[in-house]
Motif scaffolding. Structure first.
Motif: not given
Length: 301
Positions: A1-8, A138-143, A149-156, A240-243
């Protein structure tokens, strides 16, 4: 669920960034580069969304440092409710039956514990490029779960690309991507991503191309998607690198030091830089590249 939330919430953060893009100026923040109004606004927005659903989990942001988790709150917003409020998932995208829920928040651990869940946020990785009106940032979010680091979202947003990954794989705009095959021979079409200051900090005799796009997170995304063989990361902070690390590692790659050892995540989890510069990619490739890179001199990062 963290991935879904982070993408949103990353999609909403991208809208904030694009409102500022080419309309804002950077300000110096000591020896740590520049910052813009967009950095602070995005980081605060993301932190608030995390707090609504996972109030007990720690957050590390580039602009505000550590935010400690609060006691578990029975009034926390259900993740699906927040996702719906943020506009839901992209069309034709579903996570039902595809992603397993990640472990929920536990009791507040001691600082730096590898048992905690930690969100690492870089609101704009590549702020200099952003402020200059260049498109690669990049907007970078890592969990980080259990110290890795297990979950990553990088938005350009400027080029309409979103990279994301977890245990199910690594994706670019919902299409699966993969690292290049590991190799130990390189030619003129081989590609090593390098930091923008690499000409001052390293001697690099790599036989292929070196490219710098102004964002470490973007460089890691390109490695994860097979657009580059490896990326020299220098001595970054966790945000800088978690995501990007989640994407590279989920794709089967590794982060190694320039001396060939494994990445020590302990200082990164404490908000510090690693002792040695890091490089990421398929392990075979990275180990073959190491002899081509030498540190010029001791420098202040």
């Amino acid at each position: 669920m963290r991935l879904d939330l982070a993408k949103a919430f990353t999609r909403k953060a991208a809208e904030i960034a694009m409102r500022h893009f080419k309309r804002t100026e950077g300000r110096r923040k000591g020896n740590e580069g520049i910052v813009t109004d967009a950095d602070a606004e995005i980081e605060e927005f993301v932190k608030q969304r995390i707090r609504e659903v996972f109030p007990a989990e720690r957050i590390l942001g580039e602009e505000t440092g550590f935010t400690e988790g609060a006691a578990a709150d029975a009034s926390a917003v259900p993740p699906n409710d927040l996702i719906a409020r943020l506009g839901g998932l992209p069309k034709k995208q579903t996570v039902k039956g595809l992603f397993r829920d990640l472990p929920g928040p536990s009791a507040t651990p001691s600082a730096g514990s590898t048992d905690e869940t930690l969100w690492a946020i870089d609101p704009i990785d590549g702020t200099s490029a952003f402020a200059a009106g260049l498109p690669i940032w990049v907007i970078s979010v890592g969990v980080v779960l259990k110290g890795l680091p297990e979950v990553g979202i990088l938005s350009m947003p400027a080029i309409n690309e979103m990279y994301w990954g977890d245990e199910s794989g690594v994706f670019l705009n919902n299409k699966p991507v993969r690292l290049r095959q590991g190799m130990d021979q390189f030619d003129s079409e081989s590609c090593l991503m390098v930091p923008s200051n690499s000409h001052r900090k390293y001697q690099i005799n790599f036989p292929g191309k070196t490219r710098s796009m102004g964002s470490l997170a973007a460089h890691m995304a390109f490695v994860a998607a097979g657009a580059a063989d490896a990326a020299l990361l220098g001595r970054p902070h966790l945000w800088d690198i978690a995501g990007g690390a989640a994407l590279v590692m989920r794709g089967g790659g590794q982060l190694l030091t320039l001396s060939g050892g494994p990445c020590d995540w302990a200082p990164l989890l404490a908000g510090q830089r690693p002792a040695e510069p890091l490089i990421c990619g398929p392990e075979k490739t990275v180990r073959a590249i190491l002899p081509y890179i030498k540190i010029r001199e001791a420098v202040d990062y």
